[in-house]
Design a protein around this motif. Sequence first.
Motif, PDB file in Angstrom:
ATOM      1  N   TYR A 259       0.497  -1.117  -0.102  1.00  0.00           N
ATOM      2  CA  TYR A 259       0.031   0.122   0.006  1.00  0.00           C
ATOM      3  C   TYR A 259       0.852   1.500   0.073  1.00  0.00           C
ATOM      4  CZ  TYR A 259      -2.740   4.296   1.084  1.00  0.00           C
ATOM      5  OH  TYR A 259      -3.302   5.107   1.518  1.00  0.00           O
TER       6      TYR A 259
ATOM      7  N   GLY B  29      -3.790   0.915  -3.674  1.00  0.00           N
ATOM      8  CA  GLY B  29      -3.509   2.238  -2.647  1.00  0.00           C
ATOM      9  C   GLY B  29      -4.736   3.092  -3.365  1.00  0.00           C
TER      10      GLY B  29
ATOM     11  N   PHE C 148      -2.549   3.188   5.597  1.00  0.00           N
ATOM     12  CA  PHE C 148      -3.882   3.526   5.448  1.00  0.00           C
ATOM     13  C   PHE C 148      -4.593   3.665   6.638  1.00  0.00           C
ATOM     14  CE2 PHE C 148      -7.778   0.733   4.683  1.00  0.00           C
ATOM     15  CZ  PHE C 148      -8.429   1.954   3.679  1.00  0.00           C
TER      16      PHE C 148
END
Length: 370
Positions: free
Chosen positions: A53, A60, A95
């Motif tokens: 990510y 992402g 995230f």
Amino acid sequence: MPPLPRLPLIGNTLVVNEDSCNLGCAYCLTGRNNLTRGQALASVLDPPERDRYTPSSGLGRRIDRIAGRLRGHFDLPLLKVTGGEAFLVRGIMDFLEEQSAYHEVLVIQTNGVLISEEQLARLRSWGNAVLQISLDSHLHPGNSYRVRSRLLHRTVVEAVTRMLDSGLPVEVHCVLNDRSVVELDEFAAWLAGFATPPTLFPFPVRGTGSGPFKVRPEQVRHIEELAGRHRRYRHILPPLPYFDRLLDFCRRGGRAFRCHLPRLVVSTFSDGVITPCPNIWFTDVGNALARDADRSLAGLGTSGLYRELLAPSPRVDACHDCFTPWDTLSLYFEDEITLDQLCAAPTYAPPRVRELIRAAKATYRRGAGE
């Protein structure tokens, strides 16, 4: 028949790379995982294939957009991130931290093996992270459908112990099968011994291939015995009516009562697919990455499928075989537990989550949710 009203959604369950996991649960619903009988412990702690990510990576860009689109459309206070195993994704903490700022509660389901002390400290610093740990027993025989190796099991229990000692709110999701159920009381006693004990949610193994793993009729007594000790373990167990429903499910061999989950929580996948229930992935109702995503989101709850999912008794085959920790929501909607009892679980404790659930039930009771 008039369409159902707009759903009073409280949350989104975001499934990240559902086919990517570092364990090999024999009863896994996806039927796919990275661990085979021949793989060593090193493969579990450092699996060969790991996604990444970053805001600019393919994953992402997708999950940022999915989470943002659902949050923006429904103003959701709750996000649950699951997999697969979410911590297989390198950079996933970035995230999670971003999403924690956008939601009242961030629930992360994990087997815990890959979480470090530093990550636990970072999660704790956000103030709204809840860990849902997947563990069937602290003893290897009861957890052996999840991990075949005793050495690996020891590693799993050490990781879970770190999480239970972390100071973070924790829920333990225990799949009841013919091996774990016989250790249920010992497992509860072990969890109750922690300084900050978690909430233990036992629930039956499910899915089309679950037959060989199911709790046998003569083993139901182990659930009855834990329910009989509810007073002793009430600080780590869901309310007693949860066990009444669980035992009814086990004795009947399936569900015979209403589910309210689809009116409150939706599920999305990291490829954008939207499904109407976090428990059952058998159909999609749109894609959060598609150009017409807003139309799909606006239509949630209005289709005939939702009438089937929200019927007074199960009409869909997959629903007959389903009972999970989410069922405390249905218990509240059916007046079998109070709002205080429901919100004793950390997932529902934040004030806005609590208020939205209360308001959704009031609307349902007025007849708009029928």
